[in-house]
Design a protein around this motif. Structure first.
Motif, PDB file in Angstrom:
ATOM      1  N   ALA A 159       0.830  -1.212   0.000  1.00 42.95           N
ATOM      2  CA  ALA A 159       0.000   0.000   0.000  1.00 42.95           C
ATOM      3  C   ALA A 159       0.865   1.263   0.000  1.00 42.95           C
ATOM      4  O   ALA A 159       0.443   2.310  -0.487  1.00 42.95           O
ATOM      5  CB  ALA A 159      -0.930   0.000   1.208  1.00 42.95           C
ATOM      6  N   LEU A 160       2.076   1.168   0.532  1.00 41.11           N
ATOM      7  CA  LEU A 160       2.987   2.315   0.573  1.00 41.11           C
ATOM      8  C   LEU A 160       3.561   2.666  -0.797  1.00 41.11           C
ATOM      9  O   LEU A 160       4.004   3.789  -1.011  1.00 41.11           O
ATOM     10  CB  LEU A 160       4.145   2.042   1.533  1.00 41.11           C
ATOM     11  CG  LEU A 160       3.830   2.129   3.022  1.00 41.11           C
ATOM     12  CD1 LEU A 160       4.983   1.573   3.845  1.00 41.11           C
ATOM     13  CD2 LEU A 160       3.527   3.547   3.431  1.00 41.11           C
ATOM     14  N   GLU A 161       3.547   1.703  -1.714  1.00 42.09           N
ATOM     15  CA  GLU A 161       4.088   1.940  -3.056  1.00 42.09           C
ATOM     16  C   GLU A 161       3.407   3.151  -3.687  1.00 42.09           C
ATOM     17  O   GLU A 161       2.189   3.239  -3.722  1.00 42.09           O
ATOM     18  CB  GLU A 161       3.879   0.718  -3.955  1.00 42.09           C
ATOM     19  CG  GLU A 161       4.699  -0.492  -3.571  1.00 42.09           C
ATOM     20  CD  GLU A 161       6.187  -0.282  -3.744  1.00 42.09           C
ATOM     21  OE1 GLU A 161       6.598   0.422  -4.678  1.00 42.09           O
ATOM     22  OE2 GLU A 161       6.935  -0.836  -2.919  1.00 42.09           O
ATOM     23  N   GLY A 162       4.199   4.083  -4.137  1.00 33.38           N
ATOM     24  CA  GLY A 162       3.663   5.257  -4.822  1.00 33.38           C
ATOM     25  C   GLY A 162       3.084   6.316  -3.907  1.00 33.38           C
ATOM     26  O   GLY A 162       2.567   7.324  -4.385  1.00 33.38           O
ATOM     27  N   SER A 163       3.158   6.117  -2.595  1.00 36.40           N
ATOM     28  CA  SER A 163       2.627   7.129  -1.679  1.00 36.40           C
ATOM     29  C   SER A 163       3.764   8.010  -1.177  1.00 36.40           C
ATOM     30  O   SER A 163       4.941   7.681  -1.326  1.00 36.40           O
ATOM     31  CB  SER A 163       1.914   6.465  -0.494  1.00 36.40           C
ATOM     32  OG  SER A 163       2.852   6.011   0.462  1.00 36.40           O
ATOM     33  N   LYS A 164       3.397   9.123  -0.551  1.00 36.96           N
ATOM     34  CA  LYS A 164       4.406  10.028  -0.005  1.00 36.96           C
ATOM     35  C   LYS A 164       5.064   9.453   1.252  1.00 36.96           C
ATOM     36  O   LYS A 164       6.025  10.009   1.759  1.00 36.96           O
ATOM     37  CB  LYS A 164       3.793  11.395   0.292  1.00 36.96           C
ATOM     38  CG  LYS A 164       2.673  11.390   1.306  1.00 36.96           C
ATOM     39  CD  LYS A 164       2.084  12.778   1.465  1.00 36.96           C
ATOM     40  CE  LYS A 164       0.904  12.750   2.426  1.00 36.96           C
ATOM     41  NZ  LYS A 164       0.321  14.075   2.579  1.00 36.96           N
ATOM     42  N   TYR A 165       4.558   8.319   1.735  1.00 34.56           N
ATOM     43  CA  TYR A 165       5.092   7.694   2.939  1.00 34.56           C
ATOM     44  C   TYR A 165       5.949   6.463   2.648  1.00 34.56           C
ATOM     45  O   TYR A 165       6.200   5.658   3.522  1.00 34.56           O
ATOM     46  CB  TYR A 165       3.956   7.325   3.893  1.00 34.56           C
ATOM     47  CG  TYR A 165       3.165   8.517   4.352  1.00 34.56           C
ATOM     48  CD1 TYR A 165       3.793   9.597   4.972  1.00 34.56           C
ATOM     49  CD2 TYR A 165       1.803   8.588   4.153  1.00 34.56           C
ATOM     50  CE1 TYR A 165       3.078  10.700   5.390  1.00 34.56           C
ATOM     51  CE2 TYR A 165       1.080   9.698   4.573  1.00 34.56           C
ATOM     52  CZ  TYR A 165       1.725  10.739   5.188  1.00 34.56           C
ATOM     53  OH  TYR A 165       1.017  11.834   5.609  1.00 34.56           O
ATOM     54  N   LYS A 166       6.415   6.332   1.442  1.00 34.64           N
ATOM     55  CA  LYS A 166       7.245   5.198   1.022  1.00 34.64           C
ATOM     56  C   LYS A 166       8.454   5.029   1.938  1.00 34.64           C
ATOM     57  O   LYS A 166       8.924   3.915   2.170  1.00 34.64           O
ATOM     58  CB  LYS A 166       7.695   5.411  -0.432  1.00 34.64           C
ATOM     59  CG  LYS A 166       8.606   4.355  -0.975  1.00 34.64           C
ATOM     60  CD  LYS A 166       7.817   3.212  -1.545  1.00 34.64           C
ATOM     61  CE  LYS A 166       8.732   2.282  -2.326  1.00 34.64           C
ATOM     62  NZ  LYS A 166       8.916   1.023  -1.689  1.00 34.64           N
ATOM     63  N   LYS A 167       8.960   6.123   2.515  1.00 34.67           N
ATOM     64  CA  LYS A 167      10.136   6.100   3.387  1.00 34.67           C
ATOM     65  C   LYS A 167       9.909   5.294   4.664  1.00 34.67           C
ATOM     66  O   LYS A 167      10.860   4.923   5.341  1.00 34.67           O
ATOM     67  CB  LYS A 167      10.536   7.522   3.764  1.00 34.67           C
ATOM     68  CG  LYS A 167      10.935   8.377   2.583  1.00 34.67           C
ATOM     69  CD  LYS A 167      11.116   9.816   2.990  1.00 34.67           C
ATOM     70  CE  LYS A 167      11.325  10.701   1.782  1.00 34.67           C
ATOM     71  NZ  LYS A 167      11.325  12.127   2.105  1.00 34.67           N
ATOM     72  N   LEU A 168       8.664   5.017   4.994  1.00 36.44           N
ATOM     73  CA  LEU A 168       8.339   4.255   6.201  1.00 36.44           C
ATOM     74  C   LEU A 168       8.516   2.748   6.025  1.00 36.44           C
ATOM     75  O   LEU A 168       8.482   2.012   7.004  1.00 36.44           O
ATOM     76  CB  LEU A 168       6.884   4.511   6.622  1.00 36.44           C
ATOM     77  CG  LEU A 168       6.544   5.860   7.195  1.00 36.44           C
ATOM     78  CD1 LEU A 168       5.041   5.955   7.443  1.00 36.44           C
ATOM     79  CD2 LEU A 168       7.296   6.101   8.480  1.00 36.44           C
ATOM     80  N   GLU A 169       8.706   2.324   4.820  1.00 35.80           N
ATOM     81  CA  GLU A 169       8.691   0.900   4.481  1.00 35.80           C
ATOM     82  C   GLU A 169       9.565   0.045   5.399  1.00 35.80           C
ATOM     83  O   GLU A 169       9.166  -1.040   5.812  1.00 35.80           O
ATOM     84  CB  GLU A 169       9.132   0.737   3.021  1.00 35.80           C
ATOM     85  CG  GLU A 169       8.934  -0.631   2.468  1.00 35.80           C
ATOM     86  CD  GLU A 169       9.271  -0.674   0.987  1.00 35.80           C
ATOM     87  OE1 GLU A 169       8.498  -1.301   0.254  1.00 35.80           O
ATOM     88  OE2 GLU A 169      10.299  -0.095   0.580  1.00 35.80           O
ATOM     89  N   ASN A 170      10.748   0.532   5.751  1.00 44.25           N
ATOM     90  CA  ASN A 170      11.658  -0.266   6.568  1.00 44.25           C
ATOM     91  C   ASN A 170      11.209  -0.419   8.023  1.00 44.25           C
ATOM     92  O   ASN A 170      11.767  -1.217   8.764  1.00 44.25           O
ATOM     93  CB  ASN A 170      13.075   0.322   6.520  1.00 44.25           C
ATOM     94  CG  ASN A 170      13.132   1.727   7.072  1.00 44.25           C
ATOM     95  OD1 ASN A 170      12.127   2.429   7.136  1.00 44.25           O
ATOM     96  ND2 ASN A 170      14.318   2.149   7.461  1.00 44.25           N
TER      97      ASN A 170
END
Length: 170
Positions: free
Chosen positions: A62-73
């Protein structure tokens, strides 16, 4: 096991949350009881904050392409996320709850596309909320004019008294 349709629905639901909100805080909740999680959710709900236990792998999609991609880790282990428009209130509630319940661990977050460390979240929690800041300003502005005037004139008065005392000595 979740069906493909439920996974798609979950991903779409999470994408909506990520689009609608201006701040996201990621926590680990391992060791909290259901009652404690419900208490935290209830407190957050009072302030319009959504606290949601997440499915890490699907949330990363769901994070893909969002402004919150940096949270992935941050999505490893038993993860729950707080979605909020007011980062200060969210940080205050999480920090206060974490001090009372050491099983809640704040992992990090993001505010307006700016990644936040645990220390950043703790600093944000010490800031006054918008309502508190407004109240302070109103308090200052509603002080009687005489008090404000006396504060402004105090240094001048002290200089005048000092000059008077010096002139009497000579």
């Amino acid at each position: 096991m979740i069906s493909k349709n439920k996974k798609k629905d979950y991903i779409e639901e999470m994408k909506v949350f990520f689009k609608k909100t201006s701040s996201v805080f990621v926590t680990h909740y391992q060791g909290l009881t259901v009652k404690e999680i419900d208490q935290l959710r209830s407190e957050m709900r009072k302030h319009g904050i959504l606290f949601k236990i997440t499915k890490n792998r699907i949330t990363k999609l769901a994070l893909e392409g969002s402004k919150y991609k940096k949270l992935e880790n941050l999505f490893k282990g038993p993860t729950a996320v707080a979605f909020s428009e007011d980062a200060i209130i969210s940080a205050k509630i999480l920090t206060k709850f974490a001090t009372k319940n050491p099983n809640l661990k704040i992992i990090g977050g993001i505010m307006e596309e700016e990644p936040l460390s645990v220390e950043d979240v703790e600093k944000i929690a010490t800031l006054p909320t918008l309502d508190e800041a407004r109240a302070k300003i109103v308090g200052i502005l509603s002080a009687p004019a005489q008090k404000i005037l006396s504060i402004l004139l105090a240094p001048g008065t002290k200089i005048a008294i000092l000059a008077l005392v010096k002139s009497k000595k000579t």
